[in-house]
Design a protein around this motif. Structure first.
Motif, mmCIF file in Angstrom:
data_model
loop_
_atom_site.group_PDB
_atom_site.id
_atom_site.type_symbol
_atom_site.label_atom_id
_atom_site.label_comp_id
_atom_site.label_asym_id
_atom_site.label_seq_id
_atom_site.Cartn_x
_atom_site.Cartn_y
_atom_site.Cartn_z
ATOM 1 N N TRP A 126 44.085 83.601 65.006
ATOM 2 C CA TRP A 126 42.927 84.088 65.769
ATOM 3 C C TRP A 126 42.237 82.941 66.507
ATOM 4 O O TRP A 126 41.889 83.060 67.675
ATOM 5 C CB TRP A 126 41.952 84.764 64.814
ATOM 6 N N TYR A 127 42.089 81.817 65.821
ATOM 7 C CA TYR A 127 41.373 80.697 66.434
ATOM 8 C C TYR A 127 42.210 80.016 67.505
ATOM 9 O O TYR A 127 41.673 79.522 68.505
ATOM 10 C CB TYR A 127 40.980 79.694 65.353
ATOM 11 N N ARG A 128 43.520 79.997 67.337
ATOM 12 C CA ARG A 128 44.388 79.345 68.321
ATOM 13 C C ARG A 128 44.306 80.052 69.671
ATOM 14 O O ARG A 128 44.401 79.412 70.726
ATOM 15 C CB ARG A 128 45.825 79.338 67.808
ATOM 16 N N VAL A 129 44.097 81.362 69.652
ATOM 17 C CA VAL A 129 44.003 82.121 70.906
ATOM 18 C C VAL A 129 42.637 81.930 71.563
ATOM 19 O O VAL A 129 42.536 81.875 72.793
ATOM 20 C CB VAL A 129 44.256 83.615 70.631
ATOM 21 N N ARG A 130 41.591 81.800 70.760
ATOM 22 C CA ARG A 130 40.231 81.817 71.292
ATOM 23 C C ARG A 130 39.596 80.442 71.484
ATOM 24 O O ARG A 130 38.497 80.360 72.018
ATOM 25 C CB ARG A 130 39.349 82.667 70.374
#
Length: 285
Positions: A126-130
């Motif tokens: 989730w964090y890698r995308v955002r």
């Protein structure tokens, strides 16, 4: 006239570094402060220059550490002015509150660094995308704005005891967050399959270091501001001021640990030392 002004100052700001006519600093504290500035200021500028070239769309962590180091620059400059003891006491007090602003901002960016590392373990996909530079810059603007909660009441002539309580509260709020990020990271380590073991070790090491810096350098100041007996203790009060001035140097240590491979090299050297000691013990047997 000068004596009357000083007497008014003491009634407003007892036991505070904000009124230098009555805060007599021991000579060794003055020497240590000069050493901290002479070492920390050029190293911090070099670290900012080194990090600036590393900011990319897929690497937003340097943005938070750059802002952390900028807050340290603000602290260095304010301490230099305070040590020069300007004749105009109003100028001195303005720089004192700017210094407090820099301290609160540095704690805010420490929380951002801890949050970024926690999300990298607990919610890696989730964090890698955002994680983008735009979102990071918005977060930085928010962090720079929040310390105004403490600085603005100064311009409205709020009582110094109220300001001290606000400052201590602002220092205390990040502590449960840092503990939560560390505990959540340790809990999520086994489930983070997409994160390599080396990266996990670096993240945990950085989080532990952030918590240690906060506990050793900032918590004593919270105690000094909130506990009257501690505030009245001259030795303890000097110690808390001195610990707070070490925080920019501690941030440089944090910057070193955030460099890729730094923790791995340290752990490798510790393992080598342990193996050598084991070999020596065996040979002696």
């Amino acid at each position: 006239m000068k004596n009357n002004n000083n007497s008014n100052v003491t009634s407003d700001d007892d036991n505070s570094d904000a009124t230098y006519p009555y805060f007599v600093e021991p000579y060794f504290m003055y020497v240590i402060t000069c050493v901290i500035i002479s070492i920390g200021l050029p190293l911090t500028l070099m670290a900012i220059y080194s990090l600036y070239s590393q900011v990319q769309n897929n690497n937003v962590a340097p943005i938070y550490i750059i802002n952390l180091l900028i807050s340290d620059i603000i602290q260095f400059c304010c301490v230099i002015v305070k040590k020069a003891k300007p004749v105009d006491l109003k100028i001195y007090r303005i720089f004192y509150y700017i210094y407090c602003f820099g301290v609160l901002a540095s704690i805010g960016f420490m929380v951002c660094i801890a949050l970024e590392r926690y999300l990298g373990i607990a919610w890696p996909l989730w964090y890698r995308v955002r994680r983008t530079i735009k979102i990071s810059l918005v977060v930085c603007v928010v962090v720079w704005t929040l310390p105004l909660v403490y600085v603005l009441p100064f311009y409205f002539q709020v009582e110094i005891k109220v300001l001290k309580t606000i400052f201590a509260g602002c220092l205390l709020v990040p502590f449960p967050l840092l503990i939560f990020f560390l505990g959540g990271t340790l809990k999520s380590l086994s489930a983070a399959i997409s994160v390599s073991s080396d990266e996990k070790r670096r993240i945990v090491g950085i989080l532990v270091l952030v918590v240690l810096i906060y506990t050793l350098l900032f918590l004593p100041n919270i105690i000094c501001y909130l506990v009257e007996e501690a505030r009245d203790n001259y030795t303890f009060r000097n110690l808390t001021f001195m610990l707070l001035r070490f925080s920019p140097l501690a941030d440089l240590i944090l910057y070193f640990f955030m460099r890729k491979g730094a923790i791995d090299k340290l752990l490798a050297s510790l393992c080598c030392c342990r193996m050598d000691s084991d070999d020596n013990s065996r040979s002696s047997v």
